[in-house]
Design a protein around this motif. Structure first.
Motif, PDB file in Angstrom:
ATOM      1  N   UNK A 112      62.717  29.338  28.835  1.00  0.00           N
ATOM      2  CA  UNK A 112      61.725  29.576  29.892  1.00  0.00           C
ATOM      3  C   UNK A 112      61.543  31.065  30.153  1.00  0.00           C
ATOM      4  N   UNK A 113      62.629  31.818  30.104  1.00  0.00           N
ATOM      5  CA  UNK A 113      62.529  33.261  30.310  1.00  0.00           C
ATOM      6  C   UNK A 113      61.695  33.905  29.210  1.00  0.00           C
ATOM      7  N   UNK A 114      61.872  33.431  27.972  1.00  0.00           N
ATOM      8  CA  UNK A 114      61.067  33.957  26.863  1.00  0.00           C
ATOM      9  C   UNK A 114      59.591  33.661  27.078  1.00  0.00           C
ATOM     10  N   UNK A 115      59.294  32.447  27.517  1.00  0.00           N
ATOM     11  CA  UNK A 115      57.898  32.065  27.749  1.00  0.00           C
ATOM     12  C   UNK A 115      57.284  32.926  28.845  1.00  0.00           C
ATOM     13  N   UNK A 116      58.008  33.107  29.965  1.00  0.00           N
ATOM     14  CA  UNK A 116      57.481  33.934  31.048  1.00  0.00           C
ATOM     15  C   UNK A 116      57.328  35.387  30.622  1.00  0.00           C
ATOM     16  N   UNK A 117      58.242  35.882  29.794  1.00  0.00           N
ATOM     17  CA  UNK A 117      58.137  37.258  29.316  1.00  0.00           C
ATOM     18  C   UNK A 117      56.893  37.436  28.452  1.00  0.00           C
ATOM     19  N   UNK A 118      56.636  36.486  27.569  1.00  0.00           N
ATOM     20  CA  UNK A 118      55.450  36.577  26.714  1.00  0.00           C
ATOM     21  C   UNK A 118      54.174  36.430  27.543  1.00  0.00           C
ATOM     22  N   UNK A 119      54.173  35.504  28.500  1.00  0.00           N
ATOM     23  CA  UNK A 119      53.000  35.321  29.357  1.00  0.00           C
ATOM     24  C   UNK A 119      52.751  36.585  30.184  1.00  0.00           C
ATOM     25  N   UNK A 120      53.805  37.177  30.737  1.00  0.00           N
ATOM     26  CA  UNK A 120      53.651  38.412  31.510  1.00  0.00           C
ATOM     27  C   UNK A 120      53.146  39.548  30.621  1.00  0.00           C
ATOM     28  N   UNK A 121      53.674  39.641  29.411  1.00  0.00           N
ATOM     29  CA  UNK A 121      53.231  40.684  28.487  1.00  0.00           C
ATOM     30  C   UNK A 121      51.776  40.516  28.074  1.00  0.00           C
TER      31      UNK A 121
END
Length: 124
Positions: free
Chosen positions: A54-63
């Motif tokens: 989930x952290x990876x997904x949020x990081x990519x979405x934020x980026x």
């Protein structure tokens, strides 16, 4: 009718206003670069780390959101610059709404994404 240096007379009459408009445009460009950099920072926080999916997904979405925001802000700032140039020559004042409202909306969404990402990083 052109002046001796090739500029329309109306642009020569309001040189200070046109230069201020250009400085404002360049400030928006610097803001776009900073927001895009924030996106790369957010996307790079969780790569090569032990954080959850989930952290990876949020990081990519934020980026990706930051990059989208930076591009949108660049287009809005260019539109505002051109309309201000026209308004200066026509001796009309219209407050900037597009770039300001766009910035507010995207920054609110981006901060929410970054706070969620920070929560994943800090609390697993």
């Amino acid at each position: 009718m052109k002046s001796t240096n090739g500029q329309p007379p109306s642009e020569q009459k309001y040189v200070q206003q046109h230069l201020a408009n250009e400085r404002t445009y360049l400030a928006w460009i610097r803001t776009c670069i900073a927001v895009a950099g924030l996106g790369f920072l957010a996307a790079g926080l969780t790569f090569n780390s032990a954080y959850g999916e989930k952290a990876h997904v949020f990081a990519v979405v934020a980026g990706m959101g930051s990059l989208t925001f930076a591009l949108s802000l660049l287009l809005a700032a260019t539109h505002e610059y051109r309309s201000k140039r026209r308004d200066i020559n026509e001796e009309v004042f219209r407050a900037s709404r597009l770039a300001v409202n766009l910035t507010l909306g995207f920054m609110l969404v981006l901060f929410v994404l970054l706070f969620v990402l920070a929560g994943f990083i800090l609390f697993g």
